[in-house]
Write a protein that holds these residues in place. Structure first.
Motif, PDB file in Angstrom:
ATOM      1  N   ARG A  70       0.836  -1.206   0.000  1.00 27.44           N
ATOM      2  CA  ARG A  70       0.000   0.000   0.000  1.00 27.44           C
ATOM      3  C   ARG A  70       0.871   1.256   0.000  1.00 27.44           C
ATOM      4  O   ARG A  70       0.510   2.264  -0.596  1.00 27.44           O
ATOM      5  N   MET A  73       2.226   2.024  -3.414  1.00 22.04           N
ATOM      6  CA  MET A  73       1.211   2.617  -4.280  1.00 22.04           C
ATOM      7  C   MET A  73       0.771   3.998  -3.815  1.00 22.04           C
ATOM      8  O   MET A  73       0.166   4.738  -4.573  1.00 22.04           O
ATOM      9  N   GLY A  74       1.006   4.302  -2.543  1.00 21.68           N
ATOM     10  CA  GLY A  74       0.490   5.564  -2.006  1.00 21.68           C
ATOM     11  C   GLY A  74      -0.987   5.458  -1.692  1.00 21.68           C
ATOM     12  O   GLY A  74      -1.723   6.443  -1.728  1.00 21.68           O
ATOM     13  N   LEU A  75      -1.433   4.252  -1.367  1.00 18.99           N
ATOM     14  CA  LEU A  75      -2.856   3.992  -1.158  1.00 18.99           C
ATOM     15  C   LEU A  75      -3.281   4.129   0.301  1.00 18.99           C
ATOM     16  O   LEU A  75      -4.442   3.984   0.613  1.00 18.99           O
ATOM     17  N   LEU A  76      -2.300   4.367   1.199  1.00 20.81           N
ATOM     18  CA  LEU A  76      -2.670   4.390   2.616  1.00 20.81           C
ATOM     19  C   LEU A  76      -3.426   5.668   2.954  1.00 20.81           C
ATOM     20  O   LEU A  76      -3.126   6.731   2.415  1.00 20.81           O
ATOM     21  N   PRO A  77      -4.410   5.564   3.834  1.00 23.11           N
ATOM     22  CA  PRO A  77      -5.121   6.780   4.260  1.00 23.11           C
ATOM     23  C   PRO A  77      -4.142   7.719   4.959  1.00 23.11           C
ATOM     24  O   PRO A  77      -3.273   7.273   5.707  1.00 23.11           O
ATOM     25  N   ARG A 103      -3.676   9.012  -9.237  1.00 22.66           N
ATOM     26  CA  ARG A 103      -4.744   8.275  -9.920  1.00 22.66           C
ATOM     27  C   ARG A 103      -4.331   7.864 -11.329  1.00 22.66           C
ATOM     28  O   ARG A 103      -4.896   6.929 -11.896  1.00 22.66           O
ATOM     29  N   TRP A 106      -2.483   4.477 -10.566  1.00 22.32           N
ATOM     30  CA  TRP A 106      -3.304   3.364 -10.108  1.00 22.32           C
ATOM     31  C   TRP A 106      -4.120   2.739 -11.238  1.00 22.32           C
ATOM     32  O   TRP A 106      -4.763   3.437 -12.005  1.00 22.32           O
ATOM     33  N   GLY A 107      -4.069   1.432 -11.320  1.00 22.80           N
ATOM     34  CA  GLY A 107      -4.910   0.730 -12.283  1.00 22.80           C
ATOM     35  C   GLY A 107      -4.250   0.586 -13.636  1.00 22.80           C
ATOM     36  O   GLY A 107      -4.106  -0.511 -14.148  1.00 22.80           O
ATOM     37  N   VAL A 112      -3.192  -3.811  -8.007  1.00 26.52           N
ATOM     38  CA  VAL A 112      -3.031  -4.608  -6.806  1.00 26.52           C
ATOM     39  C   VAL A 112      -4.049  -5.758  -6.819  1.00 26.52           C
ATOM     40  O   VAL A 112      -5.175  -5.601  -7.284  1.00 26.52           O
ATOM     41  N   PHE A 114      -5.790  -8.199  -4.180  1.00 25.71           N
ATOM     42  CA  PHE A 114      -5.952  -8.290  -2.734  1.00 25.71           C
ATOM     43  C   PHE A 114      -5.980  -9.737  -2.277  1.00 25.71           C
ATOM     44  O   PHE A 114      -6.312 -10.647  -3.017  1.00 25.71           O
ATOM     45  N   ALA A 120     -12.680  -7.720  -1.099  1.00 21.44           N
ATOM     46  CA  ALA A 120     -12.134  -6.710  -2.000  1.00 21.44           C
ATOM     47  C   ALA A 120     -13.037  -6.460  -3.207  1.00 21.44           C
ATOM     48  O   ALA A 120     -12.852  -5.492  -3.929  1.00 21.44           O
ATOM     49  N   ILE A 185      -9.733  -7.954 -13.001  1.00 28.57           N
ATOM     50  CA  ILE A 185      -9.913  -6.531 -12.708  1.00 28.57           C
ATOM     51  C   ILE A 185      -8.556  -5.838 -12.598  1.00 28.57           C
ATOM     52  O   ILE A 185      -8.343  -4.769 -13.164  1.00 28.57           O
TER      53      ILE A 185
ATOM     54  N   ASP B 211     -12.161  -3.127   2.214  1.00 24.77           N
ATOM     55  CA  ASP B 211     -11.196  -3.420   1.157  1.00 24.77           C
ATOM     56  C   ASP B 211     -11.712  -3.019  -0.219  1.00 24.77           C
ATOM     57  O   ASP B 211     -10.947  -2.562  -1.069  1.00 24.77           O
ATOM     58  N   PHE B 212     -13.021  -3.202  -0.427  1.00 28.68           N
ATOM     59  CA  PHE B 212     -13.493  -2.937  -1.797  1.00 28.68           C
ATOM     60  C   PHE B 212     -13.439  -1.451  -2.136  1.00 28.68           C
ATOM     61  O   PHE B 212     -13.424  -1.086  -3.317  1.00 28.68           O
ATOM     62  N   ARG B 217     -10.312   2.588  -5.206  1.00 30.16           N
ATOM     63  CA  ARG B 217      -9.317   3.654  -5.324  1.00 30.16           C
ATOM     64  C   ARG B 217      -8.139   3.176  -6.168  1.00 30.16           C
ATOM     65  O   ARG B 217      -7.602   3.918  -6.988  1.00 30.16           O
ATOM     66  N   ALA B 218      -7.747   1.914  -5.975  1.00 24.58           N
ATOM     67  CA  ALA B 218      -6.598   1.371  -6.699  1.00 24.58           C
ATOM     68  C   ALA B 218      -6.881   1.261  -8.201  1.00 24.58           C
ATOM     69  O   ALA B 218      -5.974   1.016  -8.986  1.00 24.58           O
ATOM     70  N   LYS B 219      -8.157   1.403  -8.584  1.00 22.47           N
ATOM     71  CA  LYS B 219      -8.458   1.431 -10.021  1.00 22.47           C
ATOM     72  C   LYS B 219      -8.282   2.829 -10.591  1.00 22.47           C
ATOM     73  O   LYS B 219      -8.459   3.034 -11.784  1.00 22.47           O
ATOM     74  N   GLY B 220      -8.022   3.778  -9.715  1.00 24.09           N
ATOM     75  CA  GLY B 220      -7.866   5.156 -10.179  1.00 24.09           C
ATOM     76  C   GLY B 220      -9.193   5.848 -10.441  1.00 24.09           C
ATOM     77  O   GLY B 220      -9.272   6.747 -11.270  1.00 24.09           O
TER      78      GLY B 220
END
Ligand SMILES: Nc1ncnc2c1ncn2[C@@H]1O[C@H](COP(=O)(O)OP(=O)(O)OP(=O)(O)O)[C@@H](O)[C@H]1O
Ligand code: SF4
Ligand SMILES: [Mg+2]
Lengths: 428, 314
Positions: A70, A73-77, A103, A106-107, A112, A114, A120, A185, B211-212, B217-220
């Motif tokens: 995380r 990716m920089g995904l942490l809150p 953004r 990401w993707g 990622v 999970f 997820a 996905i 998680d979802f 978010r991980a999809k941008g």
């Protein structure tokens, strides 16, 4: 809210034109400021990963593997988070990007997978939208094209009758199917790097093998980089180019896979090797516990964090934190008394003589491991020779310690699995 | 799915049957002469005798219930001894008023509370959330009639843009109609906003930890898209259940506002009828309010199956 294409703001070079490594993480620190104190979930993690290569990240529960993915990716809150260090990815320094710019990463650049697809995947959204929304918003495909691409993707991850599965909700799919959907996905927008966070935990051994093989073949096709996180060394033994062993938020040993198995330096890695589940074990056996518990990341001890559990530990380990050392090309470890070195052998011998519990338990476990290992089939992938046991009077004779393949040979995915247990998706 | 719905329909029919029995007994088990209850104290002995014969009030209760319920199905709920209007007429006047009050007030409540809770849940306990939480707490603490009086003072007395009292039916045009229900609707919405805000905010905060959501978010995907298309639906169960209860009880619970604004809704007429012991009106209004209550909550249960596919079984 109808999906509208998002225009990218960052430019990414084609992975094949990249001169630097795909991912270069330097001294990454991820601290959480909590009521209990500062939790140092990642404390100076460094590694590089080249295009198309796989890094296995292995460690016990709580060693900071998920936080690492995380944090990369920089995904942490952002609340109560302290993050420092550098994450260079495909020519961009991710730590200095804004949330808005991230953004773009990401993707489409970095995706990622999970650990638990049940949590997820959004339980109230059909597979269809969960798969097509990023195709439409990120790649700008129209409804028709997104639908066709999604069906092709589901097919490529080995899902039979993809049109029907598109209309299903996650709870209507079997565990293996859900994980495949999740992979579809993650790969939908063609990322250059996949962070797979324990992608097969909770699946049975056969399914586990199928999913890992699927990931490996998709990775080869698309020459993606992959970070494969697991608590099971056996899983990465024959799938990763390099392996990083994490303990208490740090990488304590890192080496090309073969090297890690044949020239293990860290006592912790050695203990992990012991704990690889054997073929005879029931499928969901977690790590055969290394005695003791990992330290509290909010109050790390002074010296080596592994010291309380280490069969080799000496006084020095309790006071001085071992710095990273090298042992051959690309092989790093952090230990004062490394396995296979004269100092290490000496330290272990002294501990056994002194009756240090960790050392006694370890040598006892070694005997047990050696015996059960000899019964394992010969399809072993990595062999660690008996350099562990130089002194025959202290430890049992040098029996080859075998890393068994946890998984049976490759089975072609879809149909085999579809036949046994994917029937939940049936018409109602 | 259809099996679930039909099971719920059967349940609904039983509940309505039970309600009808209670409403029936309301008049027939009153102490003393039931004709007194039905005709009021001023009627003649002859009229009483006639009614006694007509309703068979000396016959066993089940037979009396049958006579009454068949009349109800024909739309015959009796006549108010005060106004000499049929009770069904009175309901015909009252029901649309409540319906409109409820629709307008709840729309207002949703329009305000949903965006508030979405934004507040994004950053719990930060400035926006604190302000929104405190002010909705305040709204909850102010009694409805105080809000109503303030609104009347502001918008009807100081600046004459809304009528202070009275109801203009839709037949008189949408403008005057809306004008006459807007102030009472706002008064009613204030309390609902506070409740809906709290319900949705709490669930939203929990959902955003899922998680979802990280996966989305991980999809941008953008934050508004994630909030509305991923987080809102799985967060709205408590909100929907709360809305069902609150809307259902407004059919009678709006009486304070109806009295203040002189809107002859169900609550208003019910209070008047109780006050003057006009029992047939009480019976009719209570029956309608109770049925509306269970039907609305039945609707909510059905909506649940659309919100959460995991409920849809069979
Ligand atoms: N948001 C957070 N705030 C505080 N502490 C956290 C937070 N997220 C993770 N941690 C802590 O960081 C440590 C590492 O957690 P992490 O989830 O990365 O472990 P892991 O190696 O992935 O374990 P597992 O194998 O169980 O998934 C844990 O001690 C955890 O409690
Ligand atoms: S020998 Fe010392 S430094 Fe090495 S792992 Fe054990 S405790 Fe740590
Ligand atoms: Mg984890």
């Amino acid at each position: 809210m109808s999906p509208r294409r998002r225009r990218p703001h960052l430019v990414f070079p084609d992975a094949s034109e990249l001169e630097e490594p795909l991912l270069d993480v330097q001294d990454l620190r991820t601290y959480f400021h909590t009521a209990r104190g500062v939790v140092k979930a990642n404390d100076g993690v460094s590694f590089t990963l080249n295009r198309g290569k796989t890094l296995g990240v292995v460690g016990e529960s709580g060693s900071g593997k998920t936080v690492l993915t995380r944090s990369i990716m920089g995904l942490l809150p952002n609340i109560q988070l302290e993050r420092s260090g550098s994450v260079r990815f495909a020519g961009h320094e991710l730590t200095s990007l804004t949330a808005h710019q991230l953004r773009d990463v990401w993707g489409t650049q970095m995706a990622v997978i999970f650990q638990d697809p049940m949590t997820a995947l959004n339980p109230v959204v059909r597979v269809d939208r969960q798969l097509t929304e990023s195709l439409r918003i990120r790649l700008g495909l129209d409804r028709r094209a997104a639908h066709d691409t999604a069906i092709a993707l589901l097919g490529s991850v080995g899902i039979p009758a993809p049109e029907q599965r598109m209309r299903n909700y996650p709870h209507e799919l079997s565990g293996g199917m859900r994980q495949r959907v999740m992979i579809a996905i993650a790969l939908a927008c063609g990322p250059k790097l996949v962070l797979a966070d324990e992608p097969t935990t909770g699946l049975d051994v056969t399914l586990q093998a199928q999913i890992l093989d699927l990931l490996a073949s998709l990775q080869r096709e698309r020459s993606m980089g992959m970070i494969l996180v697991t608590h099971d060394l056996g899983v990465v033994a024959n799938r990763a180019d390099d392996i990083a062993v994490m303990y208490a938020g740090r990488i304590v040993e890192q080496a090309p896979t073969k090297d890690l198995f044949s020239h293990t330096r860290m006592p912790y890695t050695e203990a992990l090797l012991r704990s690889i589940p054997r073929l005879a074990d029931p499928s969901h056996t977690r790590l055969r516990a290394i005695p003791g518990r990992p330290p509290d990341l909010a109050s790390l001890p002074d010296g080596c964090p592994f010291a309380p559990r280490c069969p080799y530990a000496q006084d020095r380990c309790l006071t001085d934190d071992p710095p990273p050392r090298t042992a051959g090309a690309g092989h790093l470890f952090r230990c004062w008394f490394p396995v296979g070195s004269p100092e290490g052998e000496d330290a272990l011998a002294r501990n056994v003589a002194a009756g240090v519990p960790a050392a006694l338990a370890f040598t006892g476990a070694l005997a047990g491991a050696a015996i059960s290992v000899t019964t394992v089939s010969v399809t072993a992938t990595a062999v660690v020779t008996g350099s562990l046991a130089p002194d025959a009077s202290l430890v049992p004779p040098a029996v080859p310690l075998v890393v068994p393949p946890v998984v049976p040979p490759v089975v072609s995915p879809g149909p085999a699995e579809g036949a046994n247990g994917d029937a939940t998706a049936g018409e109602s | 799915m259809s099996r679930y719905v039909s099971a719920r329909v059967v349940q609904l029919i039983f509940i309505i049957f039970f309600i009808s029995i209670v409403a029936f007994l309301l008049v027939h088990l009153l102490p003393g002469d039931p004709t007194l209850a039905i005709l009021g104290p001023n009627d003649t002995a002859q009229a009483r005798a006639e009614l006694l014969k007509q309703l068979g009030l000396n016959r066993p209760l089940p037979v009396q219930y049958w006579t009454w319920i068949t009349n109800v199905f024909r739309g015959n709920l009796g006549i108010s001894f005060l106004t000499h209007q049929t009770v069904s007429n009175a309901i015909g006047v009252a029901f649309p008023i409540d319906l409109e009050l409820i629709i307008v007030s709840q729309l207002l409540a949703f329009i305000v509370s949903i965006p508030l809770s979405l934004i507040a849940a994004l950053r719990p306990n930060r400035l926006f959330d604190r302000i929104a939480t405190t002010s909705t707490y305040g709204m909850l603490a102010v009694p409805t009639f105080v809000v109503a009086v303030i609104l009347v003072l502001l918008f009807a007395v100081k600046i004459h843009i809304f009528p202070a009292t009275g109801f203009n039916p839709l037949a008189q045009g949408l403008g005057p109609n809306l004008k006459s229900v807007l102030l009472p609707s706002i008064s009613l919405a204030v309390g609902s906003v506070a409740i809906y805000y709290r319900l949705l905010r709490a669930d939203m905060i929990a959902t955003l930890q899922e998680d979802f959501i990280t996966m989305a978010r991980a999809k941008g995907l953008s934050t508004p898209y994630i909030l509305i298309r991923h987080a809102l639906r799985p967060s709205s169960f408590a909100l929907l259940a709360g809305a069902g209860l609150s809307i259902g009880s407004l059919f009678t619970g709006a009486f304070v506002v109806e009295i203040l604004f002189q809107l002859p809704g169900i609550g208003f007429q019910l209070i008047q009828a109780i006050d003057s012991r006009d029992y047939l009106v009480v019976q009719g209004m209570a029956l309608v309010a109770a049925i509306a209550y269970v039907v609305i909550n039945f609707g909510v249960d059905i909506l649940f199956t659309f919100l959460d596919p995991r409920v849809r079984r069979g």
